[in-house]
Design a protein around this motif. Structure first.
Motif, PDB file in Angstrom:
ATOM      1  N   LYS A  47       0.826  -1.206   0.000  1.00  0.00           N
ATOM      2  CA  LYS A  47       0.000   0.000   0.000  1.00  0.00           C
ATOM      3  C   LYS A  47       0.861   1.259   0.000  1.00  0.00           C
ATOM      4  CE  LYS A  47      -3.942   0.384   0.490  1.00  0.00           C
ATOM      5  NZ  LYS A  47      -5.032   0.595  -0.504  1.00  0.00           N
ATOM      6  N   LEU A  51       1.080   4.106  -2.934  1.00  0.00           N
ATOM      7  CA  LEU A  51       0.841   5.507  -2.596  1.00  0.00           C
ATOM      8  C   LEU A  51       2.014   6.378  -3.021  1.00  0.00           C
ATOM      9  CD1 LEU A  51      -0.969   7.589  -1.214  1.00  0.00           C
ATOM     10  CD2 LEU A  51       0.181   7.063   0.954  1.00  0.00           C
ATOM     11  N   GLU A  54       1.888   6.898  -6.740  1.00  0.00           N
ATOM     12  CA  GLU A  54       0.818   7.844  -7.073  1.00  0.00           C
ATOM     13  C   GLU A  54       1.235   9.286  -6.775  1.00  0.00           C
ATOM     14  OE1 GLU A  54      -3.768   8.844  -5.658  1.00  0.00           O
ATOM     15  OE2 GLU A  54      -2.857   6.901  -5.178  1.00  0.00           O
ATOM     16  N   ARG A 111     -10.310   9.147  -7.714  1.00  0.00           N
ATOM     17  CA  ARG A 111      -9.573   8.141  -6.936  1.00  0.00           C
ATOM     18  C   ARG A 111     -10.530   7.248  -6.146  1.00  0.00           C
ATOM     19  NH1 ARG A 111      -6.817   7.061  -2.183  1.00  0.00           N
ATOM     20  NH2 ARG A 111      -4.633   6.421  -2.466  1.00  0.00           N
ATOM     21  N   GLN A 112     -11.562   7.851  -5.563  1.00  0.00           N
ATOM     22  CA  GLN A 112     -12.548   7.054  -4.815  1.00  0.00           C
ATOM     23  C   GLN A 112     -13.228   6.042  -5.737  1.00  0.00           C
ATOM     24  OE1 GLN A 112     -14.892  10.310  -3.175  1.00  0.00           O
ATOM     25  NE2 GLN A 112     -14.019   9.963  -1.145  1.00  0.00           N
ATOM     26  N   ASP A 115     -10.702   3.254  -6.662  1.00  0.00           N
ATOM     27  CA  ASP A 115     -10.445   2.325  -5.559  1.00  0.00           C
ATOM     28  C   ASP A 115     -11.554   1.282  -5.421  1.00  0.00           C
ATOM     29  OD1 ASP A 115      -8.046   3.462  -4.970  1.00  0.00           O
ATOM     30  OD2 ASP A 115      -8.795   4.704  -3.318  1.00  0.00           O
ATOM     31  N   LYS A 117     -12.993  -0.075  -7.904  1.00  0.00           N
ATOM     32  CA  LYS A 117     -12.759  -1.048  -8.971  1.00  0.00           C
ATOM     33  C   LYS A 117     -11.601  -1.981  -8.628  1.00  0.00           C
ATOM     34  CE  LYS A 117     -15.966   0.753 -11.562  1.00  0.00           C
ATOM     35  NZ  LYS A 117     -17.212   0.019 -11.876  1.00  0.00           N
ATOM     36  N   GLU A 119      -7.573  -1.773  -6.223  1.00  0.00           N
ATOM     37  CA  GLU A 119      -6.700  -0.929  -5.416  1.00  0.00           C
ATOM     38  C   GLU A 119      -5.493  -0.402  -6.189  1.00  0.00           C
ATOM     39  OE1 GLU A 119      -5.049  -3.049  -2.162  1.00  0.00           O
ATOM     40  OE2 GLU A 119      -4.124  -4.606  -3.397  1.00  0.00           O
ATOM     41  N   SER A 122      -5.535   3.517  -9.073  1.00  0.00           N
ATOM     42  CA  SER A 122      -5.135   4.913  -8.826  1.00  0.00           C
ATOM     43  C   SER A 122      -3.668   5.152  -9.157  1.00  0.00           C
ATOM     44  CB  SER A 122      -5.433   5.303  -7.371  1.00  0.00           C
ATOM     45  OG  SER A 122      -6.817   5.307  -7.132  1.00  0.00           O
TER      46      SER A 122
END
Length: 366
Positions: A47, A51, A54, A111-112, A115, A117, A119, A122
């Motif tokens: 994760k 991040l 991104e 992004r929401q 996410d 769909k 992880e 994004s």
């Protein structure tokens, strides 16, 4: 009669049912609840990595777009008129801030949805945008916008540097590809020695080629003013001779030897780059003036000059055009190395492409 037999049947209490323990109930209810499964190994690291991808991608996109928008805006609104230039440019900056806020809000909502769909969507979309922007940044038009952005932020100092850069491009154009190609052909047999010297002293090989071109045009011989060999070595700081000999692992230098000559030139250039705090124009000027009578540093201290632009008027008979001559030849070598051929500056879009390639030692000059 016995007393127990005389009591009425109604007064005999029925046996009370046993109550279940509340603690047993609690234990049962807790045992029935499903325990949350721990995350799989490496979940947190994955994760964080996504991040990071991104955030870095979005930052790259944002910085590139800001450079392009401000760069083109600065060119469009150049001038000192309040209503014609300054106010429209300030209004444009305000619009840019509002656009950034709207973009952030739009990305958050996107992004929401992504996410929900998957992880990884994004960071994948963000990285794709960064790749697209990255492709654009290697195009000639981005170099033009970046140059205008640098001029806007750099102010007077950057404007002076851009002026010098255009002097170098103009000199390259004047020499012409035909004469420059002849020089490149003569340089081929000296290339291994020059490349070895540049690597030994960590200087730009194209600039070292440019010095040789300006000094001897790759026709090494002893000159009437005492210059010797490929780089026309005359007076150089004593330390540079020792450093060149150490790198070559020889007790005595032979300046008629092109490799020895190149190593002395590279050591001298490195010496003046250090002395002039990596200012390439001043270093080349100091290289040409030499150490006699205190060299360039003495002249600069005498007139309280701090850079190449401010020292030029005081040089008088000194070779003010030497750095431009060296770097125009260095540009030819860089173009030849990257393109496999020389480009005529005035043809088609070559001027923009050459400016994108950039002058050696002055990366991203426009």
């Amino acid at each position: 009669m016995d007393k127990q037999e005389s009591l009425p049947e109604a007064e005999i209490d029925p046996p009370k049912p046993k109550r279940k323990s509340t603690s047993a109930k609690k234990g049962t209810s807790k045992s029935r609840k499903k325990k949350k499964a721990p995350p799989p190994p490496g979940y947190l690291q994955r994760k964080l990595a996504m991040l990071a991808v991104e955030m870095i991608s979005l930052a790259s996109v944002a910085i590139s777009l800001i450079i392009v928008l401000i760069g083109y805006s600065a060119d469009r609104f150049t001038g000192t008129s309040f209503f014609g230039s300054l106010l429209p440019f300030a209004f444009g900056i305000l619009l840019l801030v509002l656009l950034a806020l709207v973009s952030l809000l739009g990305w958050w909502r996107l992004r929401q949805w992504l996410d929900l769909k998957a992880e990884f969507l994004s960071p994948l979309v963000a990285a794709s945008l960064a790749i697209i922007i990255g492709w654009f940044t290697v195009q000639d038009n981005f170099a033009l916008a970046y140059g205008r952005f640098r001029t806007l932020v750099g102010g007077k100092e950057e404007a002076g540097r851009v002026t010098l850069a255009h002097q170098i491009y103009a000199a390259y154009r004047r020499y012409g590809t035909k004469d420059l190609q002849k020089m490149l052909d003569r340089a081929k047999r000296f290339t291994p020695a020059i490349e070895a010297a540049a690597e030994a002293f960590d200087v730009d090989v194209n600039i070292l080629h440019g010095i040789a071109a300006a000094e001897s045009s790759f026709l090494p011989k002893d000159s009437a003013d005492g210059g010797r060999g490929l780089f026309q070595i005359t007076q150089v700081p004593k330390a540079t001779l020792e450093e060149a000999a150490d790198q070559l692992q020889v007790d005595k230098l032979d300046l008629q030897n092109p490799k020895h000559n190149a190593f002395v030139a590279a050591a001298t250039l490195k010496h003046y780059l250090d002395e002039m705090h990596e200012d390439l124009f001043l270093a080349l000027l100091a290289y040409n003036i030499g150490p006699a009578n205190g060299g360039l540093r003495f002249i600069m201290n005498q007139y309280h000059a701090s850079d190449f632009t401010t020292i030029q008027p005081y040089l008088q008979e000194k070779p003010r055009g030497y750095p431009v001559r060296v770097l125009s030849h260095a540009l030819a070598f860089r173009i030849w190395r990257e393109e496999g051929k020389l480009l005529a500056y005035e043809e088609g879009r070559n001027a923009l492409h050459i400016q994108h390639i950039g002058i050696p030692g002055l990366h991203g000059d426009l």
